[in-house]
Design an enzyme around this catalytic site. Structure first.
Site, mmCIF file in Angstrom:
data_model
loop_
_atom_site.group_PDB
_atom_site.id
_atom_site.type_symbol
_atom_site.label_atom_id
_atom_site.label_comp_id
_atom_site.label_asym_id
_atom_site.label_seq_id
_atom_site.Cartn_x
_atom_site.Cartn_y
_atom_site.Cartn_z
ATOM 1 C CB SER A 146 32.432 6.187 -18.539
ATOM 2 O OG SER A 146 31.437 6.015 -17.573
ATOM 3 C CG ASP A 204 27.144 2.132 -14.408
ATOM 4 O OD1 ASP A 204 26.143 1.633 -13.872
ATOM 5 O OD2 ASP A 204 27.067 3.029 -15.273
HETATM 6 C C1 MEV Z 1 23.920 4.786 -14.915
HETATM 7 O O1 MEV Z 1 24.351 3.623 -15.602
HETATM 8 C C2 MEV Z 1 23.049 4.411 -13.761
HETATM 9 C C3 MEV Z 1 22.496 5.583 -12.948
HETATM 10 O O2 MEV Z 1 21.714 5.018 -11.907
HETATM 11 C C4 MEV Z 1 23.616 6.418 -12.360
HETATM 12 C C5 MEV Z 1 24.382 5.702 -11.258
HETATM 13 O O3 MEV Z 1 23.944 4.681 -10.727
HETATM 14 O O4 MEV Z 1 25.440 6.224 -10.904
HETATM 15 C C6 MEV Z 1 21.616 6.495 -13.770
#
Ligand code: MEV
Length: 394
Positions: A146, A204
């Protein structure tokens, strides 16, 4: 408004250490994957905006005139207007989504509509566009699909609206944007991510924007300059899960048991810092003892289980690789999705092949990949490989 066809790509990511802890202000180490999302934007003059997402079987077309009539109020807000709940309700109606829409496909449409209306708000008339997004990344598996989507949409729309420069102008077949433009792309992509995930940390979209390997903490990031040539075995358990729900679950455990949960987050932070230190040493002067750092994978996996984001499929993945002398952990939000296994250089091929066969035998998909791919990029149509070109109809 540019009149040329634009072709943009952005990488997925894996988090080596620090998922979930990063949402609570701790450090995360994330690396860009050489699996990418591609977007092709074709300017039109048919009074329509169409979005085609062949991986998830969605094709939606809106009349520009209808969108033009929507009084969203984005123009009156600041530089990168975060959508209010009221604005999102309006967009849900236009997208034909239920008010309680939680599925990633619907939320991707919503994120697109938000980015389109907010980024193009300064154009005299909203542009007529045909957009197709196709990805090598499995959706909802913890590999940042995403974020790569939001980064591609933001980069393409900002470039089409001439809010950032076109990096291919006058030269080359592949290019990236200057630092200031990347910052702008990243800010918009973060807002797109928020539409999809609620309150993400931003790690991300940052790694998808800049690529390489990043240390990320509370919106501040630095690139890891030297990375050892590590290979990763990526395993997709194919168990679906929702990042939003998993992040919310950790938050409620933290509220319920603060004295038990906070030390876990502190320990995960220490694991990330130790891993960063050893990765730097490995790149400078590798010695076999440094690979003891792989044990950190096992420790972090136990912590993540205690945070409540494990899953039986991930336990199975870790047990299978451990039986072959390898160390694994979940990557991303957990609850299923993907796990990573770090492969140290010189590992016997037979061992890796045996582990892969055993994982495939559990019904998982697994593949080897390297880390540290380039961030968001603009391509000429001739610079991408045939299968991608075909998938995008170029
Ligand atoms: C998701 O890829 C990583 C999490 O730490 C969520 C985030 O950092 O927003 C679970």
């Amino acid at each position: 408004m540019l009149s040329e066809v634009l072709l943009v790509s952005a990488p997925g990511k894996v988090i080596l250490h620090g998922e979930h802890a990063v949402v609570h202000g701790k450090v995360a180490l994330a690396v860009a994957l050489n699996l990418r999302t591609f977007l092709v934007l074709r300017p039109q003059s048919n009074g329509k905006v169409s979005l085609n997402l062949p991986n998830v079987g969605i094709k939606q077309v809106w009349d520009v005139a209808t969108l033009q009539l929507l009084d969203t109020g984005f123009l009156e807000q600041g530089d990168v207007p975060a959508p209010t709940l009221e604005q999102l309700e309006k967009l849900k109606k236009v997208a034909g989504l239920p008010r309680d829409c939680v599925g990633n496909e619907g939320l991707s449409l919503l994120a697109f509509l938000y980015l389109y209306l907010a980024i193009c708000r300064k154009q005299r008339t909203l542009p007529s566009l045909d957009i197709m997004v196709w990805s090598e990344l499995p959706p909802g598996a913890g590999l940042g699909s995403s974020a790569a989507y939001s980064v591609c949409v933001a980069a393409a729309l900002l470039t089409a609206c001439e809010e950032v420069t076109n990096p291919l102008k006058d030269r080359g077949s592949i290019g990236s944007w200057p630092e200031e433009d990347l910052k702008s792309i990243n800010k918009w992509a973060y807002e797109g991510e928020r539409v999809i995930h609620g309150n993400p940390s931003g790690v991300d979209n940052s790694v998808s924007t800049w690529g390489g390997a990043l240390r990320y903490q509370q919106g501040k990031m630095s690139s890891l300059k030297r990375l050892p040539a590590l290979q990763i075995l990526l395993t997709n358990t194919k168990v679906p899960r929702s990042t939003k729900a998993l992040v919310a679950g950790v938050r409620s455990r933290l509220i319920k048991f603060p004295e038990i949960m906070a030390p876990l987050l502190t320990s995960i932070d220490a694991i990330s810092l130790e891993c960063e230190r050893v990765l730097g040493e490995m790149a400078a002067a590798p010695v076999p003892e440094q690979y003891l750092v792989l044990e950190l994978m096992d420790m972090n996996q136990h912590h993540l289980n205690a945070l409540g984001v494990g899953h039986a499929s991930l336990d199975q993945l870790c047990q299978v690789t451990a039986a072959h002398g390898l160390h694994s952990k979940l990557t991303g939000a957990g609850g299923g999705g993907c796990g990573i296994t770090l492969l140290k250089p010189g590992l016997e091929r037979a061992k890796v092949e045996a582990a892969k066969q055993a994982l495939t035998g559990c019904g998982f998909d697994c593949w080897e990949t390297s880390i540290g791919a380039p961030g968001v990029s603009m391509h000429s149509a001739t610079s991408i490989e045939d299968p991608v070109r075909q998938a995008l109809g170029l």
